[in-house]
Write an enzyme that holds these catalytic residues in place. Sequence first.
Site, PDB file in Angstrom:
ATOM      1  N   HIS A 173     -11.268  20.624  18.462  1.00  0.00           N
ATOM      2  CA  HIS A 173     -10.009  19.966  18.824  1.00  0.00           C
ATOM      3  C   HIS A 173      -9.068  20.065  17.623  1.00  0.00           C
ATOM      4  O   HIS A 173      -9.297  19.412  16.605  1.00  0.00           O
ATOM      5  CB  HIS A 173     -10.265  18.511  19.210  1.00  0.00           C
ATOM      6  CG  HIS A 173     -11.204  18.376  20.372  1.00  0.00           C
ATOM      7  ND1 HIS A 173     -10.775  18.481  21.675  1.00  0.00           N
ATOM      8  CD2 HIS A 173     -12.546  18.210  20.419  1.00  0.00           C
ATOM      9  CE1 HIS A 173     -11.827  18.360  22.488  1.00  0.00           C
ATOM     10  NE2 HIS A 173     -12.914  18.204  21.763  1.00  0.00           N
ATOM     11  N   LEU A 174      -8.048  20.900  17.746  1.00  0.00           N
ATOM     12  CA  LEU A 174      -7.123  21.092  16.625  1.00  0.00           C
ATOM     13  C   LEU A 174      -5.914  20.154  16.707  1.00  0.00           C
ATOM     14  O   LEU A 174      -5.115  20.085  15.780  1.00  0.00           O
ATOM     15  CB  LEU A 174      -6.675  22.558  16.549  1.00  0.00           C
ATOM     16  CG  LEU A 174      -7.808  23.582  16.327  1.00  0.00           C
ATOM     17  CD1 LEU A 174      -7.246  25.002  16.282  1.00  0.00           C
ATOM     18  CD2 LEU A 174      -8.591  23.287  15.054  1.00  0.00           C
ATOM     19  N   ARG A 175      -5.805  19.423  17.849  1.00  0.00           N
ATOM     20  CA  ARG A 175      -4.796  18.348  18.012  1.00  0.00           C
ATOM     21  C   ARG A 175      -3.349  18.818  17.927  1.00  0.00           C
ATOM     22  O   ARG A 175      -2.456  17.996  17.703  1.00  0.00           O
ATOM     23  CB  ARG A 175      -4.997  17.247  16.958  1.00  0.00           C
ATOM     24  CG  ARG A 175      -6.408  16.684  16.862  1.00  0.00           C
ATOM     25  CD  ARG A 175      -6.812  15.945  18.107  1.00  0.00           C
ATOM     26  NE  ARG A 175      -8.034  15.177  17.901  1.00  0.00           N
ATOM     27  CZ  ARG A 175      -8.914  14.920  18.865  1.00  0.00           C
ATOM     28  NH1 ARG A 175      -8.710  15.367  20.098  1.00  0.00           N
ATOM     29  NH2 ARG A 175      -9.984  14.191  18.625  1.00  0.00           N
ATOM     30  N   ASN A 212      -7.014  19.694  25.238  1.00  0.00           N
ATOM     31  CA  ASN A 212      -6.546  18.306  25.388  1.00  0.00           C
ATOM     32  C   ASN A 212      -5.551  17.929  24.294  1.00  0.00           C
ATOM     33  O   ASN A 212      -5.729  16.963  23.551  1.00  0.00           O
ATOM     34  CB  ASN A 212      -7.719  17.327  25.431  1.00  0.00           C
ATOM     35  CG  ASN A 212      -8.609  17.384  24.210  1.00  0.00           C
ATOM     36  OD1 ASN A 212      -8.640  18.384  23.487  1.00  0.00           O
ATOM     37  ND2 ASN A 212      -9.317  16.308  23.946  1.00  0.00           N
ATOM     38  N   ASP A 270     -12.083  19.521  28.868  1.00  0.00           N
ATOM     39  CA  ASP A 270     -12.915  18.783  27.907  1.00  0.00           C
ATOM     40  C   ASP A 270     -12.256  17.501  27.411  1.00  0.00           C
ATOM     41  O   ASP A 270     -11.063  17.442  27.160  1.00  0.00           O
ATOM     42  CB  ASP A 270     -13.285  19.644  26.701  1.00  0.00           C
ATOM     43  CG  ASP A 270     -14.214  18.886  25.778  1.00  0.00           C
ATOM     44  OD1 ASP A 270     -15.306  18.537  26.235  1.00  0.00           O
ATOM     45  OD2 ASP A 270     -13.833  18.598  24.640  1.00  0.00           O
ATOM     46  N   HIS A 274     -17.320  19.234  30.371  1.00  0.00           N
ATOM     47  CA  HIS A 274     -17.690  18.045  29.601  1.00  0.00           C
ATOM     48  C   HIS A 274     -18.345  17.146  30.652  1.00  0.00           C
ATOM     49  O   HIS A 274     -17.637  16.488  31.415  1.00  0.00           O
ATOM     50  CB  HIS A 274     -16.403  17.440  29.010  1.00  0.00           C
ATOM     51  CG  HIS A 274     -16.500  16.021  28.569  1.00  0.00           C
ATOM     52  ND1 HIS A 274     -16.358  15.639  27.254  1.00  0.00           N
ATOM     53  CD2 HIS A 274     -16.686  14.869  29.257  1.00  0.00           C
ATOM     54  CE1 HIS A 274     -16.448  14.318  27.155  1.00  0.00           C
ATOM     55  NE2 HIS A 274     -16.651  13.831  28.358  1.00  0.00           N
ATOM     56  N   HIS A 323     -21.640  20.369  24.679  1.00  0.00           N
ATOM     57  CA  HIS A 323     -22.408  19.289  24.029  1.00  0.00           C
ATOM     58  C   HIS A 323     -23.520  18.657  24.869  1.00  0.00           C
ATOM     59  O   HIS A 323     -23.506  17.473  25.148  1.00  0.00           O
ATOM     60  CB  HIS A 323     -21.463  18.207  23.481  1.00  0.00           C
ATOM     61  CG  HIS A 323     -20.303  17.821  24.363  1.00  0.00           C
ATOM     62  ND1 HIS A 323     -20.458  17.349  25.643  1.00  0.00           N
ATOM     63  CD2 HIS A 323     -18.958  17.859  24.138  1.00  0.00           C
ATOM     64  CE1 HIS A 323     -19.265  17.094  26.151  1.00  0.00           C
ATOM     65  NE2 HIS A 323     -18.341  17.402  25.276  1.00  0.00           N
ATOM     66  N   ASP A 325     -17.702  20.516  18.223  1.00  0.00           N
ATOM     67  CA  ASP A 325     -16.933  19.437  18.856  1.00  0.00           C
ATOM     68  C   ASP A 325     -16.139  18.677  17.788  1.00  0.00           C
ATOM     69  O   ASP A 325     -16.026  17.450  17.822  1.00  0.00           O
ATOM     70  CB  ASP A 325     -17.825  18.492  19.661  1.00  0.00           C
ATOM     71  CG  ASP A 325     -17.025  17.617  20.624  1.00  0.00           C
ATOM     72  OD1 ASP A 325     -15.788  17.803  20.729  1.00  0.00           O
ATOM     73  OD2 ASP A 325     -17.630  16.738  21.274  1.00  0.00           O
ATOM     74  N   HIS A 362      -9.897  12.090  14.136  1.00  0.00           N
ATOM     75  CA  HIS A 362      -9.145  10.863  14.420  1.00  0.00           C
ATOM     76  C   HIS A 362      -8.752  10.247  13.082  1.00  0.00           C
ATOM     77  O   HIS A 362      -9.533  10.287  12.122  1.00  0.00           O
ATOM     78  CB  HIS A 362     -10.001   9.854  15.195  1.00  0.00           C
ATOM     79  CG  HIS A 362     -10.346  10.285  16.580  1.00  0.00           C
ATOM     80  ND1 HIS A 362      -9.394  10.447  17.580  1.00  0.00           N
ATOM     81  CD2 HIS A 362     -11.530  10.609  17.146  1.00  0.00           C
ATOM     82  CE1 HIS A 362      -9.987  10.838  18.687  1.00  0.00           C
ATOM     83  NE2 HIS A 362     -11.286  10.959  18.466  1.00  0.00           N
TER      84      HIS A 362
HETATM   85 ZN   LIG Z   1     -16.322  16.920  25.409  1.00  0.00          ZN
END
Ligand SMILES: [Zn+2]
Length: 423
Positions: free
Chosen positions: A60-62, A92, A150, A177, A230, A303, A307
């Site tokens: 997740h590179l946001r 996401n 995901d 997911h 995962h 994964d 945060h």
């Molecule tokens: Zn996930």
Amino acid sequence: MKILIKNAEIFLAGKLVKKDLLIDRKRIAKIEAKLDEKADKVIDAKGCCVFPGFIDLHAHLRDPGQTYKEDIVSGTKAAAKGGYTAVCAMPNTEPVTDNIASVEYIQLRAKEHGSARVYVVGALTKQSMGEEISEMATMKSGGIVAVSDDGKCVQNARLMLSCLRYAANFQIPVIIHPEDYALAGKGQIHGGKVATQTGLSGISGLAEEVIIARDIMLAESAGARLHIAHISTTRSLELVRAAKEKGLPITCEVTPHHLVLTEEACLTFDTNTKMKPPLRSEKDRLACVQALKDGLIDCVATDHAPHADFEKEREFDHAPFGIIGFETSFAVLYETLVLGKKMDLRTLVDSLTIRPAKVLNLPGGEIKVGVVADLNIINLKEKTLFTKDSIVSKSKNSPWLDREMSSRVKYTIVGGNISYQDA
Ligand SMILES: [Zn+2]
């Protein structure tokens, strides 16, 4: 640009062999017992190993939208520091990566400013809302490597079947997911003995397992290519085993934390032990280790889920799920699995390189003459203290803070360019 790597143990066809390696015009040009070519840079890699660059199918590179947590520049820097040369960016983001313009934004940003290759995963449903199929065919023409919602899970089986049929039609792998919302409820950690001890609400393994069972059936019916993100329970593994024995094109990944930690870690109430799926029992962990070893689990994926401190430093119930993973992945796995004598170095390295490459049919994953020079140089004997200050990622949410790490990445090279160098 020519780079000559001297005196290294090079990972060739599964074995470490003492040789020199020359990179010329982005590719591995020569691997020989002794090379004395003129080069722009000579790296004396004595005492170090040269591995194929690690490939992460799940990060997740946001970016766009939550760049206070991470962005493409910081995320790929962190990846390179962990020895990764390629990562798959989950959709996401804000807005969700569900259209070609968003796909192109990530690709362009990564190409211009990234320290690792970034492959884009597009959304499975529009805005990942689980209501309407995304424009996945258009996104495929733009270069996505898979589709996924995901972080979320399509709850409606009928819609999921349509998504899988559509994806099958365009030969796009679907990454799930697996989480049944009703069964997961408001659970915080694994629904096991630590949940009972701490009073934290539990998430039953069933929440994962029923969706895996459902989606294996739906994917079989649709003729789709399914990849399970995962995976974390013994029963999930049994479901995958049965599907694979049937010859279905189903693959799965496991995270470093599910291979190294268990629910016991949550006894600290450290919110950096809170993730989805939750850390499971020791029995589940050992089953995952064995499954990775025997190939039932196809590969490791981090994964990586950044945060900010202000989000994680809250009461356990209110903190978000997820931890960062790029910078610790190899070190914690090497220590627990290889030094802990659970598997050999080759199995671990393959799980981070050629095996993930095969899952999504990505280039890379091995060292040989002629291939693009994506590799890392790691000292397996050097220790590293993993502190907040040492973290390159914008976020510091790791359960391994202030721990000594066994091994140290010295260089990461992407396409013949040095993208990370240990100071
Ligand atoms: Zn996930």
